[in-house]
Design a protein around this motif. Structure first.
Motif, mmCIF file in Angstrom:
data_model
loop_
_atom_site.group_PDB
_atom_site.id
_atom_site.type_symbol
_atom_site.label_atom_id
_atom_site.label_comp_id
_atom_site.label_asym_id
_atom_site.label_seq_id
_atom_site.Cartn_x
_atom_site.Cartn_y
_atom_site.Cartn_z
ATOM 1 N N PRO A 56 9.913 -5.519 -4.857
ATOM 2 C CA PRO A 56 10.811 -6.619 -4.460
ATOM 3 C C PRO A 56 10.198 -7.543 -3.407
ATOM 4 O O PRO A 56 10.421 -8.752 -3.443
ATOM 5 N N PHE A 57 9.398 -6.962 -2.513
ATOM 6 C CA PHE A 57 8.779 -7.791 -1.470
ATOM 7 C C PHE A 57 7.694 -8.687 -2.062
ATOM 8 O O PHE A 57 7.478 -9.805 -1.575
ATOM 9 N N THR A 58 7.023 -8.212 -3.103
ATOM 10 C CA THR A 58 6.025 -9.055 -3.768
ATOM 11 C C THR A 58 6.682 -10.270 -4.394
ATOM 12 O O THR A 58 6.209 -11.403 -4.247
ATOM 13 N N LEU A 59 7.788 -10.038 -5.092
ATOM 14 C CA LEU A 59 8.494 -11.157 -5.732
ATOM 15 C C LEU A 59 9.088 -12.100 -4.694
ATOM 16 O O LEU A 59 9.012 -13.322 -4.825
ATOM 17 N N LEU A 60 9.686 -11.514 -3.642
ATOM 18 C CA LEU A 60 10.288 -12.344 -2.598
ATOM 19 C C LEU A 60 9.221 -13.144 -1.859
ATOM 20 O O LEU A 60 9.413 -14.330 -1.558
ATOM 21 N N GLY A 61 8.077 -12.509 -1.561
ATOM 22 C CA GLY A 61 7.002 -13.219 -0.868
ATOM 23 C C GLY A 61 6.457 -14.369 -1.686
ATOM 24 O O GLY A 61 6.168 -15.447 -1.144
ATOM 25 N N LEU A 216 13.930 -12.278 7.699
ATOM 26 C CA LEU A 216 14.305 -11.085 6.943
ATOM 27 C C LEU A 216 13.086 -10.473 6.256
ATOM 28 O O LEU A 216 12.899 -9.246 6.254
ATOM 29 N N PHE A 217 12.253 -11.305 5.678
ATOM 30 C CA PHE A 217 11.066 -10.805 4.970
ATOM 31 C C PHE A 217 10.127 -10.083 5.928
ATOM 32 O O PHE A 217 9.658 -8.978 5.642
ATOM 33 N N CYS A 218 9.845 -10.698 7.084
ATOM 34 C CA CYS A 218 8.903 -10.098 8.039
ATOM 35 C C CYS A 218 9.456 -8.831 8.671
ATOM 36 O O CYS A 218 8.696 -7.904 8.998
ATOM 37 N N ILE A 219 10.778 -8.769 8.850
ATOM 38 C CA ILE A 219 11.382 -7.574 9.445
ATOM 39 C C ILE A 219 11.436 -6.413 8.459
ATOM 40 O O ILE A 219 11.212 -5.242 8.813
ATOM 41 N N LEU A 220 11.715 -6.711 7.184
ATOM 42 C CA LEU A 220 11.863 -5.650 6.175
ATOM 43 C C LEU A 220 10.531 -5.216 5.567
ATOM 44 O O LEU A 220 10.437 -4.112 5.021
ATOM 45 N N LEU A 221 9.504 -6.072 5.640
ATOM 46 C CA LEU A 221 8.224 -5.746 5.005
ATOM 47 C C LEU A 221 7.627 -4.418 5.477
ATOM 48 O O LEU A 221 7.097 -3.662 4.647
ATOM 49 N N PRO A 222 7.664 -4.066 6.768
ATOM 50 C CA PRO A 222 7.067 -2.774 7.187
ATOM 51 C C PRO A 222 7.684 -1.559 6.496
ATOM 52 O O PRO A 222 7.005 -0.532 6.359
ATOM 53 N N PHE A 223 8.927 -1.642 6.080
ATOM 54 C CA PHE A 223 9.536 -0.502 5.392
ATOM 55 C C PHE A 223 8.811 -0.203 4.079
ATOM 56 O O PHE A 223 8.726 0.954 3.673
ATOM 57 N N ALA A 224 8.306 -1.250 3.423
ATOM 58 C CA ALA A 224 7.596 -1.047 2.159
ATOM 59 C C ALA A 224 6.153 -0.627 2.382
ATOM 60 O O ALA A 224 5.562 0.055 1.535
ATOM 61 N N MET A 225 5.563 -1.011 3.514
ATOM 62 C CA MET A 225 4.146 -0.723 3.744
ATOM 63 C C MET A 225 3.918 0.548 4.562
ATOM 64 O O MET A 225 2.788 1.059 4.613
ATOM 65 N N ALA A 226 4.950 1.064 5.213
ATOM 66 C CA ALA A 226 4.759 2.192 6.133
ATOM 67 C C ALA A 226 4.210 3.426 5.431
ATOM 68 O O ALA A 226 3.288 4.087 5.920
ATOM 69 N N GLU A 227 4.744 3.765 4.262
ATOM 70 C CA GLU A 227 4.345 5.003 3.572
ATOM 71 C C GLU A 227 2.928 4.904 2.988
ATOM 72 O O GLU A 227 2.107 5.810 3.218
ATOM 73 N N PRO A 228 2.555 3.802 2.259
ATOM 74 C CA PRO A 228 1.193 3.772 1.699
ATOM 75 C C PRO A 228 0.102 3.391 2.700
ATOM 76 O O PRO A 228 -1.052 3.813 2.542
ATOM 77 N N LEU A 229 0.412 2.619 3.740
ATOM 78 C CA LEU A 229 -0.617 2.113 4.647
ATOM 79 C C LEU A 229 -0.686 2.835 5.979
ATOM 80 O O LEU A 229 -1.701 2.763 6.676
ATOM 81 N N GLY A 230 0.383 3.514 6.374
ATOM 82 C CA GLY A 230 0.376 4.227 7.647
ATOM 83 C C GLY A 230 0.216 3.268 8.819
ATOM 84 O O GLY A 230 0.880 2.237 8.906
ATOM 85 N N TRP A 231 -0.718 3.611 9.724
ATOM 86 C CA TRP A 231 -0.884 2.819 10.946
ATOM 87 C C TRP A 231 -1.605 1.479 10.713
ATOM 88 O O TRP A 231 -1.780 0.702 11.657
ATOM 89 N N LEU A 232 -1.998 1.213 9.496
ATOM 90 C CA LEU A 232 -2.476 -0.128 9.171
ATOM 91 C C LEU A 232 -1.318 -1.119 8.983
ATOM 92 O O LEU A 232 -1.539 -2.332 8.940
ATOM 93 N N THR A 233 -0.115 -0.588 8.875
ATOM 94 C CA THR A 233 1.044 -1.448 8.640
ATOM 95 C C THR A 233 1.235 -2.503 9.728
ATOM 96 O O THR A 233 1.468 -3.678 9.418
ATOM 97 N N PRO A 234 1.167 -2.144 11.028
ATOM 98 C CA PRO A 234 1.334 -3.196 12.051
ATOM 99 C C PRO A 234 0.305 -4.318 11.921
ATOM 100 O O PRO A 234 0.632 -5.489 12.160
ATOM 101 N N LEU A 235 -0.935 -3.965 11.543
ATOM 102 C CA LEU A 235 -1.974 -4.989 11.402
ATOM 103 C C LEU A 235 -1.616 -5.972 10.290
ATOM 104 O O LEU A 235 -1.663 -7.195 10.480
ATOM 105 N N PHE A 236 -1.260 -5.450 9.121
ATOM 106 C CA PHE A 236 -0.927 -6.328 8.007
ATOM 107 C C PHE A 236 0.372 -7.087 8.269
ATOM 108 O O PHE A 236 0.532 -8.242 7.848
#
Length: 299
Positions: A56-61, A216-236
């Motif tokens: 959903p974040f890919t489509l929304l982005g 909304l997009f920037c606030i919700l995006l970490p929820f989708a990236m947290a599991e696959p990216l781990g601590w790289l999530t804040p950077l992205f």
């Protein structure tokens, strides 16, 4: 009219003047800290993130990028149209300077050209919601009533009356008077274009929708990236928020190109060029210096 030195790679990466980073730094930092907190929660409670999907974040982005592109193009069109209008002001003022060479009475020509420079100063102040009378006080003679609603237009009216008087006394021929009248009409048209841009912002609901969706997009995006990216999530998250917040802030600056933001039109420099042209024509011994870019930005 706007000459900048070539930007080297080091300056592109680290220069702050003219960059939008200063305006969005706090917002991007808050979103990045939020992303760090979300990653920490994901590490402590991984079961809560198993059903979060990035699709959903890919489509929304993608959709958000398209809509932001439309808005930024509209804002840039306003900036560029305003620059063309100021270009018309310069063209027609220089044309008046050239056409008035036939005036034998130097005092009359001096007064007319100084009033023309006063018009440029007054227009610049008008577009910034500043005091037109004060901005043009040292140039305009006689001074119009400061309470009139269109002070810049009144200066043009005064210049037109001067041309009419010169025509009546034989200083200006019929065809040259018509040329000058056409130049003054074109200056009025350029002023009207600038006022239309200044007084007609983009529709507020459209801007508001994009503002809210970006947050909304920037606030919700970490929820989708947290599991696959781990601590790289804040950077992205920081990179994505910098891009979206930055494009949004740039559009806000370009929407009103007549202010004093670093990326607004350099109208002070344009007016200074007009001032130098007129003073040079009047035989001034010393001209005010042209305004030069400072750290790639011309004010």
């Amino acid at each position: 009219m706007i000459i900048r030195p070539k930007v080297n790679q080091f300056a592109i990466l680290f220069t702050l003047k003219g960059s939008i980073a200063k305006r969005i730094a706090m917002r991007a930092l808050m979103v990045t800290l939020l992303a760090s907190a979300i990653v920490l929660v994901e590490i402590l409670h991984p079961s809560n993130f198993t059903k979060v999907n990035a699709t959903p974040f890919t489509l929304l982005g993608l959709s958000l990028s398209i809509f932001m592109n439309f808005r930024n193009n509209a804002c840039y069109d306003r900036w560029y149209e305003a620059r063309k209008a100021w270009g018309e002001v310069i063209v027609h003022i220089r044309s008046v300077i050239r056409e008035t060479h036939v005036i034998r009475e130097s005092a009359e020509r001096r007064s007319l050209l100084r009033n023309l420079c006063g018009f440029a100063h007054a227009l610049n102040a008008r577009l910034r919601r500043e005091d037109e009378a004060a901005a043009s006080a040292e140039w305009v003679t006689p001074k119009p009533d400061a309470q009139v609603p269109d002070y810049s237009g009144r200066i043009l009216q005064q210049i037109g009356q001067q041309c009419s008087d010169l025509h009546q006394t034989g200083e200006l021929s019929e065809w040259r008077y018509m040329l000058l009248a056409n130049h003054l009409t074109s200056l009025t048209q350029a002023q009207a274009v600038c006022e239309r841009i200044k007084n007609t912002p983009l529709p507020f609901p459209y801007t508001l929708l994009l503002h809210r969706t970006i947050y909304l997009f920037c606030i919700l995006l970490p929820f989708a990236m947290a599991e696959p990216l781990g601590w790289l999530t804040p950077l992205f998250t920081a990179i994505v928020s910098y891009t979206f917040f930055g494009l949004d802030a740039i559009a806000d600056e370009l929407e009103d190109p007549f202010g004093r933001d670093e990326n607004d039109l350099p109208t002070d420099a344009l007016v200074r060029n007009i001032e130098r042209d007129i003073l040079s024509e009047l035989g001034a011994a010393q001209l005010p210096p042209a305004l030069k870019p400072v750290d790639y930005v011309l004010s």
